[in-house]
Enzyme design. Structure first.
Site, mmCIF file in Angstrom:
data_model
loop_
_atom_site.group_PDB
_atom_site.id
_atom_site.type_symbol
_atom_site.label_atom_id
_atom_site.label_comp_id
_atom_site.label_asym_id
_atom_site.label_seq_id
_atom_site.Cartn_x
_atom_site.Cartn_y
_atom_site.Cartn_z
ATOM 1 N N ASN A 1 0.713 -0.966 -0.273
ATOM 2 C CA ASN A 1 0.610 -0.401 -0.039
ATOM 3 C C ASN A 1 0.888 0.993 -0.263
ATOM 4 O O ASN A 1 1.708 1.446 1.010
ATOM 5 C CB ASN A 1 -0.528 0.019 1.232
ATOM 6 C CG ASN A 1 -1.577 1.030 0.806
ATOM 7 O OD1 ASN A 1 -2.673 1.291 0.717
ATOM 8 N ND2 ASN A 1 -2.046 2.029 1.768
ATOM 9 N N GLU A 2 0.937 1.952 -1.170
ATOM 10 C CA GLU A 2 1.437 3.020 -1.650
ATOM 11 C C GLU A 2 2.612 3.098 -1.011
ATOM 12 O O GLU A 2 3.609 4.318 -1.786
ATOM 13 C CB GLU A 2 0.505 4.362 -0.433
ATOM 14 C CG GLU A 2 -0.956 4.692 -0.273
ATOM 15 C CD GLU A 2 -1.139 5.818 0.388
ATOM 16 O OE1 GLU A 2 -2.844 6.298 -0.366
ATOM 17 O OE2 GLU A 2 -0.692 5.864 1.236
#
Length: 814
Positions: free
Chosen positions: A419-420
């Site tokens: 995530n990210e």
């Protein structure tokens, strides 16, 4: 195989740390599975960690060390018998000892451990001790050894394989758990056991189940593998420590996502035989379907479209975080309630976010049963991660274990690398901070895709979210997946219109929990949006400032806290629905909208649609409307207003739409009826005439589109500038089976009519909310509750029956 569960009789005591006097030298009963916080709470030694400001009082637990001890009876191993001590999950850094002998040390919450105890187990009483170190202290040591790497929040969660949000997040508490968080048992076996079972389920006309197994042997007996599906059986002799057998099921019924078909499942039985007798086995339910993600470049860029059984699916989704900060309190029934709420909001996908865990078998069972697709992140989030040992080996071990565990799940739609973090390296200054140190790229581009290709070649792998292939920026709207956080952080929600992403896998807006949840846990006097305990339960940086600024663009910011609470909940609901409807109107160019977030892990102001006490916020109702199978929504296109009709059914949508521009008082100024024809699983745009979209009085008129099963309204100015009747509603309440019916009548246009029923009874839930009502309309709202109200009219009281109008007073309009 004989299992002896070791859950009863544990005791917990502090080993070291700045421990309060009341806890020093004390041994308390310990629940297993469980955690230190819950055991201390049960013993009356700490306050509830969620209550008021208790989180601040409990920071001493961050650096405390703990001893779990158990004495259990067992028989000594028989000749030729293997005995293993199995921990399915330990949180997180621990040493295990049996009868004074050190079996090993562990440092990963996301995997299980197995110890051969043949030489240690004794006949009669046995002493088992698990000593947990502070995960924070351990992570700091690893950081000192490997070098600092950026992470989103103060603690170095990226240096230990533990649930990242255990260290706090911008919606969750900093309550760093420790304990035996999954089952523990003795396993006795001989000859052989199934070390791993991986059924690869595919469909090519017939259904095929290729069962791959790893076998551990304890002798020289001939071993055979038998697999059975729906009465079809195949077997093979196991030569070595691996084997595979394929069962063909002719013309199987296909498993579909919710809204696309049924979810038939088949029983799979796997037996391991030694010298003709069954020595180990495995049972599970499987579903036959094909699933992939279309990423074939097109004239726009790179799509990201789920395709199930050959049919493109618009992903109506929400991000999922652990449903309780204390994971062992999450039951199958609780998960079923939460997934039912997702389905009730017309969702068909949940994304298990990378700052949490690999979800439990119970979670996947519930999603398999209900047809909810699951996007599973590997547990990496918002940080750069060292690729050196001891982290590399732990990541490989946890990934292998969990990919193998989940491979047969029909609901599992995607493995996602992180995530990210790709976005973080591109935009958040990591390259300069790292000065050449590793940051996790090889996990996402080498290790994890290789493991998925080896163990689960039936599914798509994406390196991250957001992710764009090739040289494109990771968050490029024309390629792959996008996160939209300029809205909320810096821009008004109208700026969702600035981009048409191929797939939006994160976007959202904050709002407080329901009134009952808030007041059960926060007891400031007076309770305000800036009172100290309220702010402790608001973890976002400048969260209240963003709430007020986001509100002020549309509605006045109330001074009264009850009004502020309702207004910010309403603005959250509107903001997210605005984004969802925009994205859906661009199908198939945009192929998914995954809201941040469905659920909460404690009582807080957050982006969740369902709060920490399981109550639906107004956002939940707006999601149900915005994700409805048939949606009408007014949208801008090339400088003009059009009506988008979105049909998420297998049948064509045909009929008529009635369009009216009318005054708030109900006078029809312009009207027409147009035919509607929208092919199955498509969106269509309906052109509107100038008289319909050109108001005489922008502050006092509404444009309405109505079909037999959908309605949309368009206002010509922001609420703060509209000439609303501030009190347009009257109501009558009647007791009915299961609760109360509230019959509401509008004397003038009323926007977003709602019943905040939990203010009357803690279990009260309105069946519907955020409904636009035209002048002269009557609508019945059902409120479900077991409470017997002495005066049912309280359900029509000013803090319960609400609409947007009451937030805009004549004084404000002037």
């Amino acid at each position: 195989m004989i299992h002896q569960t070791l859950h009863d009789g544990w005791h917990l005591s502090a080993v070291s740390g700045d421990v309060p006097e009341a806890v020093q030298g004390v041994s308390v009963p310990a629940a297993v599975p469980g955690s230190t916080h819950l055991d201390l709470l049960a013993a009356g030694l700490i306050p509830d960690p969620f209550l008021d400001r208790a989180e601040e009082e409990l920071t001493w637990l961050h650096r405390a060390d703990w001893r779990y001890a158990l004495t259990f009876d067992a028989a000594a191993p028989a000749d030729g018998e293997r005995v293993d001590l199995v921990f399915e999950g330990l949180d997180t850094v621990a040493v295990i000892e049996l009868n004074g002998v050190r079996l090993g040390s562990v440092r990963n919450m996301h995997r299980g451990y197995r110890f051969d105890v043949r030489e240690v187990l004794r006949d009669g009483a046995n002493d088992l001790v698990v000593t947990f170190r502070s995960a924070l202290a351990y992570a700091a040591e690893v950081e000192a050894e490997l070098g600092w790497r950026d992470h989103a929040y103060p603690h170095p969660f990226n240096m230990v394989r533990k649930m990242a949000c255990s260290f706090g997040w911008d919606w969750g508490p900093d309550l760093q758990t420790a304990g035996i968080w999954k089952p523990v048992r003795l396993e006795r076996w001989s000859a052989a056991r199934l070390a791993s079972v991986r059924p690869l389920v595919t469909v090519d006309g017939d259904g095929r189940v290729e069962v791959r197994v790893d076998v551990e042997r304890a002798g020289t007996a001939e071993v055979e593998l038998v697999a059975t599906v729906d009465g079809h059986e195949e077997r093979v002799v196991v030569d070595g420590d691996t084997a595979a057998v394929t069962v063909v099921v002719p013309d199987p019924e296909l498993w579909w996502p919710v809204g696309y078909g049924a979810q038939p499942r088949y029983d799979l039985r796997v037996d391991l035989l030694a010298d003709g007798g069954v020595v180990d086995g495995d049972e599970r339910r499987i579903g036959f379907r094909t699933i992939t993600v279309d990423t074939e470049p097109d004239e726009i860029g790179t799509p990201f479209t789920f395709v199930v059984n050959g049919k493109p699916v618009f992903a109506k989704g929400a991000n999922w975080i652990p449903d309780d900060h204390f994971l062992t309190r999450i039951t199958r029934d609780r998960l079923a309630r939460r997934v039912d709420q997702a389905v009730g909001a017309n969702l068909n996908l949940l994304r298990i976010w990378g700052g949490g865990i690999y979800e439990t078998d119970d979670f996947y069972d519930v999603c398999d049963e209900r047809g909810v697709l699951v996007w599973q992140d590997f547990p990496f989030a918002c940080a750069s991660y060292a690729e050196e040992e001891p982290l590399w080996g732990e990541v490989e071990a946890e990934a292998r274990e969990n990919v193998a565990r989940l491979v047969a799940r029909p609901s599992l739609a995607l493995w996602n690398g992180n995530n990210e973090n790709l976005w973080g390296f591109a935009d958040w200054g990591w390259a300069d901070q790292l000065a050449g140190r590793t940051w996790g790229l090889r996990y996402y581009t080498e290790l994890l895709p290789a493991i998925v290709a080896e163990l689960d070649p039936t599914r798509h792998y994406s390196p991250g979210s957001p992710y764009s292939p090739g040289d494109a920026h990771p968050n490029d709207p024309d390629h792959g997946t996008r996160h939209e956080w300029e809205v909320w952080n810096r821009l008004d929600y109208s700026h969702y219109l600035d981009h048409v992403p191929r797939f939006c896998s994160e976007f959202g807006f904050q709002g407080p929990p329901t009134w009952t949840t808030l007041t059960n846990w926060v007891h400031d006097e007076p309770l305000t949006s800036t009172s100290p305990t309220f702010l402790l339960h608001q973890k976002a940086e400048d969260g209240n400032g963003k709430l007020d600024r986001g509100l002020a663009a549309h509605l006045p910011v109330p001074e009264d806290f009850a009004d502020w609470h309702w207004a910010t909940q309403l603005n959250q609901a509107r903001a997210v629905a605005f984004g969802v409807e925009h994205f859906r109107s661009w199908w198939p160019r945009t192929a998914g909208a995954v809201v941040w977030q469905l659920n909460d892990c404690w009582p807080s102001t957050s982006w969740a649609a369902v709060d920490g006490d399981e109550r639906p916020k107004p956002l939940w109702y707006s999601l149900r409307h915005a994700f409805a199978p048939r949606l009408l929504t007014f949208q801008p296109r090339d400088g003009r207003l059009v009506l988008a009709a979105v049909n998420d059914h297998d049948e064509e949508w045909t009929g008529e739409v009635r369009l009216e521009r009318q005054t708030f008082g109900g006078e029809v100024l312009e009207a027409t009826t147009l035919p509607v024809t929208v092919r199955a699983r498509t969106a269509a745009l309906i052109e509107l005439t100038e008289p319909l979209v050109t108001p005489n009085d922008p502050e006092g008129e509404v444009l309405v589109a109505t079909t037999a099963d959908a309605r949309a309204v368009h206002l010509f100015a922001e609420d703060r500038d509209l000439s609303y009747d501030p009190a347009p509603l009257s109501a009558r309440v009647e007791a009915v089976t299961g609760g109360y019916r509230v019959d509401v009548r509008a004397t003038s246009f009323a926007r977003d009519v709602a019943l905040l029923a939990d203010r009357v009874a803690p279990d009260a839930v309105a069946e519907e909310m955020l409904v636009p009502m035209l002048a002269g309309e009557t609508r019945s709202f059902l409120v479900r509750t077991d409470a017997v109200l002495p005066d049912p009219a309280v359900l029509a009281g000013p803090h319960v029956l609400r609409c947007a109008n009451g937030l805009v007073t004549p004084a404000v309009r002037s």
